[in-house]
Design a protein around this motif. Structure first.
Motif, PDB file in Angstrom:
ATOM      1  N   GLY A 187       0.801  -1.217   0.000  1.00 42.25           N
ATOM      2  CA  GLY A 187       0.000   0.000   0.000  1.00 42.25           C
ATOM      3  C   GLY A 187       0.831   1.263   0.000  1.00 42.25           C
ATOM      4  O   GLY A 187       0.364   2.314   0.447  1.00 42.25           O
ATOM      5  N   GLY A 188       2.070   1.190  -0.502  1.00 44.78           N
ATOM      6  CA  GLY A 188       2.940   2.352  -0.525  1.00 44.78           C
ATOM      7  C   GLY A 188       3.762   2.526   0.736  1.00 44.78           C
ATOM      8  O   GLY A 188       4.613   3.413   0.815  1.00 44.78           O
ATOM      9  N   GLN A 189       3.529   1.667   1.742  1.00 48.12           N
ATOM     10  CA  GLN A 189       4.283   1.769   2.990  1.00 48.12           C
ATOM     11  C   GLN A 189       5.654   1.107   2.895  1.00 48.12           C
ATOM     12  O   GLN A 189       6.529   1.357   3.727  1.00 48.12           O
ATOM     13  N   GLY A 190       5.811   0.252   1.884  1.00 46.08           N
ATOM     14  CA  GLY A 190       7.085  -0.418   1.712  1.00 46.08           C
ATOM     15  C   GLY A 190       7.284  -1.529   2.716  1.00 46.08           C
ATOM     16  O   GLY A 190       6.373  -1.922   3.450  1.00 46.08           O
ATOM     17  N   SER A 191       8.508  -2.048   2.770  1.00 51.85           N
ATOM     18  CA  SER A 191       8.782  -3.184   3.643  1.00 51.85           C
ATOM     19  C   SER A 191       8.877  -2.815   5.105  1.00 51.85           C
ATOM     20  O   SER A 191       9.046  -3.674   5.969  1.00 51.85           O
ATOM     21  N   TYR A 192       8.731  -1.504   5.411  1.00 51.77           N
ATOM     22  CA  TYR A 192       8.669  -1.104   6.809  1.00 51.77           C
ATOM     23  C   TYR A 192       7.247  -1.169   7.353  1.00 51.77           C
ATOM     24  O   TYR A 192       7.001  -0.869   8.514  1.00 51.77           O
ATOM     25  N   GLY A 193       6.295  -1.527   6.477  1.00 49.73           N
ATOM     26  CA  GLY A 193       4.892  -1.566   6.884  1.00 49.73           C
ATOM     27  C   GLY A 193       4.570  -2.735   7.787  1.00 49.73           C
ATOM     28  O   GLY A 193       5.440  -3.487   8.224  1.00 49.73           O
ATOM     29  N   SER A 194       3.281  -2.921   8.001  1.00 46.18           N
ATOM     30  CA  SER A 194       2.834  -3.912   8.984  1.00 46.18           C
ATOM     31  C   SER A 194       3.110  -5.340   8.550  1.00 46.18           C
ATOM     32  O   SER A 194       3.144  -6.237   9.396  1.00 46.18           O
ATOM     33  N   ILE A 195       3.283  -5.588   7.254  1.00 46.74           N
ATOM     34  CA  ILE A 195       3.581  -6.954   6.804  1.00 46.74           C
ATOM     35  C   ILE A 195       4.958  -6.982   6.155  1.00 46.74           C
ATOM     36  O   ILE A 195       5.144  -7.465   5.058  1.00 46.74           O
ATOM     37  N   ALA A 196       5.919  -6.409   6.846  1.00 45.73           N
ATOM     38  CA  ALA A 196       7.277  -6.344   6.320  1.00 45.73           C
ATOM     39  C   ALA A 196       7.778  -7.736   5.963  1.00 45.73           C
ATOM     40  O   ALA A 196       7.496  -8.704   6.650  1.00 45.73           O
ATOM     41  N   GLY A 197       8.529  -7.807   4.905  1.00 49.63           N
ATOM     42  CA  GLY A 197       9.061  -9.088   4.468  1.00 49.63           C
ATOM     43  C   GLY A 197       8.453  -9.545   3.171  1.00 49.63           C
ATOM     44  O   GLY A 197       9.005 -10.401   2.496  1.00 49.63           O
ATOM     45  N   GLY A 198       7.329  -8.974   2.794  1.00 49.52           N
ATOM     46  CA  GLY A 198       6.753  -9.276   1.487  1.00 49.52           C
ATOM     47  C   GLY A 198       5.854 -10.486   1.501  1.00 49.52           C
ATOM     48  O   GLY A 198       5.702 -11.198   2.490  1.00 49.52           O
ATOM     49  N   GLY A 199       5.226 -10.700   0.352  1.00 45.68           N
ATOM     50  CA  GLY A 199       4.348 -11.844   0.192  1.00 45.68           C
ATOM     51  C   GLY A 199       2.921 -11.500   0.560  1.00 45.68           C
ATOM     52  O   GLY A 199       2.620 -10.467   1.137  1.00 45.68           O
ATOM     53  N   GLY A 200       2.022 -12.415   0.211  1.00 44.11           N
ATOM     54  CA  GLY A 200       0.629 -12.218   0.549  1.00 44.11           C
ATOM     55  C   GLY A 200      -0.109 -11.453  -0.535  1.00 44.11           C
ATOM     56  O   GLY A 200       0.479 -10.681  -1.293  1.00 44.11           O
ATOM     57  N   ASP A 201      -1.412 -11.702  -0.603  1.00 42.36           N
ATOM     58  CA  ASP A 201      -2.234 -11.026  -1.599  1.00 42.36           C
ATOM     59  C   ASP A 201      -2.241  -9.524  -1.340  1.00 42.36           C
ATOM     60  O   ASP A 201      -2.439  -9.075  -0.208  1.00 42.36           O
ATOM     61  N   GLY A 202      -2.052  -8.772  -2.411  1.00 43.41           N
ATOM     62  CA  GLY A 202      -2.119  -7.328  -2.294  1.00 43.41           C
ATOM     63  C   GLY A 202      -0.850  -6.662  -1.820  1.00 43.41           C
ATOM     64  O   GLY A 202      -0.803  -5.432  -1.700  1.00 43.41           O
ATOM     65  N   TYR A 203       0.190  -7.436  -1.506  1.00 44.61           N
ATOM     66  CA  TYR A 203       1.435  -6.816  -1.052  1.00 44.61           C
ATOM     67  C   TYR A 203       2.032  -5.974  -2.178  1.00 44.61           C
ATOM     68  O   TYR A 203       2.474  -4.852  -1.947  1.00 44.61           O
ATOM     69  N   PHE A 204       2.043  -6.543  -3.396  1.00 47.55           N
ATOM     70  CA  PHE A 204       2.400  -5.768  -4.581  1.00 47.55           C
ATOM     71  C   PHE A 204       1.118  -5.464  -5.341  1.00 47.55           C
ATOM     72  O   PHE A 204       0.358  -6.372  -5.678  1.00 47.55           O
ATOM     73  N   HIS A 205       0.893  -4.201  -5.627  1.00 46.22           N
ATOM     74  CA  HIS A 205      -0.337  -3.808  -6.309  1.00 46.22           C
ATOM     75  C   HIS A 205       0.023  -2.990  -7.542  1.00 46.22           C
ATOM     76  O   HIS A 205       0.794  -2.036  -7.467  1.00 46.22           O
ATOM     77  N   PHE A 206      -0.557  -3.373  -8.678  1.00 51.65           N
ATOM     78  CA  PHE A 206      -0.243  -2.718  -9.952  1.00 51.65           C
ATOM     79  C   PHE A 206      -0.911  -1.357 -10.043  1.00 51.65           C
ATOM     80  O   PHE A 206      -2.103  -1.203  -9.768  1.00 51.65           O
ATOM     81  N   GLN A 207      -0.107  -0.358 -10.445  1.00 54.22           N
ATOM     82  CA  GLN A 207      -0.609   0.975 -10.742  1.00 54.22           C
ATOM     83  C   GLN A 207      -0.186   1.323 -12.167  1.00 54.22           C
ATOM     84  O   GLN A 207       0.983   1.177 -12.516  1.00 54.22           O
ATOM     85  N   ARG A 208      -1.126   1.786 -12.979  1.00 53.15           N
ATOM     86  CA  ARG A 208      -0.756   2.145 -14.359  1.00 53.15           C
ATOM     87  C   ARG A 208       0.265   3.274 -14.321  1.00 53.15           C
ATOM     88  O   ARG A 208       0.017   4.335 -13.745  1.00 53.15           O
ATOM     89  N   ALA A 209       1.415   3.040 -14.941  1.00 51.07           N
ATOM     90  CA  ALA A 209       2.480   4.042 -14.909  1.00 51.07           C
ATOM     91  C   ALA A 209       2.473   4.920 -16.163  1.00 51.07           C
ATOM     92  O   ALA A 209       2.577   6.129 -16.069  1.00 51.07           O
ATOM     93  N   ALA A 210       2.366   4.300 -17.330  1.00 52.36           N
ATOM     94  CA  ALA A 210       2.432   5.055 -18.583  1.00 52.36           C
ATOM     95  C   ALA A 210       1.938   4.160 -19.713  1.00 52.36           C
ATOM     96  O   ALA A 210       1.937   2.917 -19.579  1.00 52.36           O
ATOM     97  N   PRO A 211       1.515   4.749 -20.831  1.00 48.87           N
ATOM     98  CA  PRO A 211       1.121   3.911 -21.972  1.00 48.87           C
ATOM     99  C   PRO A 211       2.326   3.111 -22.492  1.00 48.87           C
ATOM    100  O   PRO A 211       3.480   3.493 -22.301  1.00 48.87           O
ATOM    101  N   CYS A 212       2.034   2.015 -23.168  1.00 45.25           N
ATOM    102  CA  CYS A 212       3.106   1.214 -23.757  1.00 45.25           C
ATOM    103  C   CYS A 212       3.708   1.960 -24.951  1.00 45.25           C
ATOM    104  O   CYS A 212       3.013   2.648 -25.701  1.00 45.25           O
ATOM    105  N   VAL A 213       5.008   1.811 -25.102  1.00 40.40           N
ATOM    106  CA  VAL A 213       5.722   2.398 -26.225  1.00 40.40           C
ATOM    107  C   VAL A 213       5.904   1.305 -27.281  1.00 40.40           C
ATOM    108  O   VAL A 213       6.381   0.213 -26.982  1.00 40.40           O
ATOM    109  N   VAL A 214       5.509   1.604 -28.522  1.00 43.07           N
ATOM    110  CA  VAL A 214       5.545   0.625 -29.605  1.00 43.07           C
ATOM    111  C   VAL A 214       6.458   1.128 -30.706  1.00 43.07           C
ATOM    112  O   VAL A 214       6.337   2.266 -31.166  1.00 43.07           O
ATOM    113  N   ASP A 215       7.393   0.259 -31.118  1.00 48.98           N
ATOM    114  CA  ASP A 215       8.288   0.583 -32.227  1.00 48.98           C
ATOM    115  C   ASP A 215       8.211  -0.541 -33.265  1.00 48.98           C
ATOM    116  O   ASP A 215       8.206  -1.702 -32.908  1.00 48.98           O
ATOM    117  N   VAL A 216       8.150  -0.152 -34.533  1.00 42.55           N
ATOM    118  CA  VAL A 216       8.137  -1.114 -35.636  1.00 42.55           C
ATOM    119  C   VAL A 216       9.286  -0.770 -36.586  1.00 42.55           C
ATOM    120  O   VAL A 216       9.407   0.388 -36.992  1.00 42.55           O
TER     121      VAL A 216
END
Length: 216
Positions: A187-216
């Motif tokens: 949730g943006g708290q990082g590994s210092y948060g309440s479930i430090a150490g990683g793992g578990g559902d929702g620990y990593f959550h996808f946020q759209r960063a930017a459109p895909c770049v396409v080259d041909v």
């Protein structure tokens, strides 16, 4: 110095040969001209790619005795053909993930498809990397990113495509797609948060960063 003259049959043969060569060259130039005109009129636009989701099942780095990364992701990719008169053949397409320029999963082959006019194709490949060796500086960087609460991965697609306009099908073109994927950690708290150490559902959550770049 004597001048050699061809006999009647040799002269006729040479004349026919020259006419045949001239006609063949004219036909080839005409075909190329027609293809060029059709291509300029249609002017195919490169496909558009979107990373709709990235689910992290495992993203685990070890640092002793060496740095290794184990990754299991599922990406949802959508590709749209924006052309109303040109289709696209995807003869080969591989997806994989990178972290700061280093490939961290093996390539996963995407199903071969033909994309008609204005069609949309969706793929949901699993991207897996087991015990991928990391340079020490990347292992440190990943740990720092996780502590800070944000990890930026890149989902890439490497493909070979052909364009189809009516009865005309082009040769192969190399398609390269780069989709940035920003993951929040705990949730943006990082590994210092309440479930430090990683793992578990929702620990990593996808946020759209930017459109895909396409080259041909």
């Amino acid at each position: 110095m004597s001048i050699k003259h061809c006999d009647k049959h040799d002269c006729e043969r040479q004349r026919l040969y020259r006419q045949f060569c001239a006609a063949l060259v004219a036909v080839i130039l005409l075909i190329l001209f027609v293809v060029l005109i059709v291509w300029l009129v249609l002017r195919p636009t490169k496909p558009r790619f979107y990373l709709n989701d990235l689910t992290v099942a495992c993203l685990n780095a070890t640092s002793s005795p060496a740095s290794y990364l184990t990754v299991t992701l599922q990406a949802t990719l959508a590709a749209r053909n924006p052309n109303s008169r040109v289709g696209i053949y995807y003869d080969r397409a591989d997806a994989y993930a990178e972290y700061k320029g280093q490939q961290v999963t093996v390539p996963t082959a995407l199903p071969v498809v033909y994309q008609g006019h204005l069609d949309v194709s969706v793929w949901s490949p699993f991207l897996v990397g087991a015990n991928v060796a990391l340079p020490p500086y990347l292992a440190v960087s990943l740990a720092q990113d996780e502590t800070a609460g944000y990890v930026l991965l890149t989902v890439r697609v490497d493909a070979s495509i052909r364009w189809k306009a009516g009865a005309i099908i082009t040769g192969h073109y190399h398609l390269r797609v780069r989709c940035p994927a920003l993951l929040t950690v705990n949730g943006g708290q990082g590994s210092y948060g309440s479930i430090a150490g990683g793992g578990g559902d929702g620990y990593f959550h996808f946020q759209r960063a930017a459109p895909c770049v396409v080259d041909v």
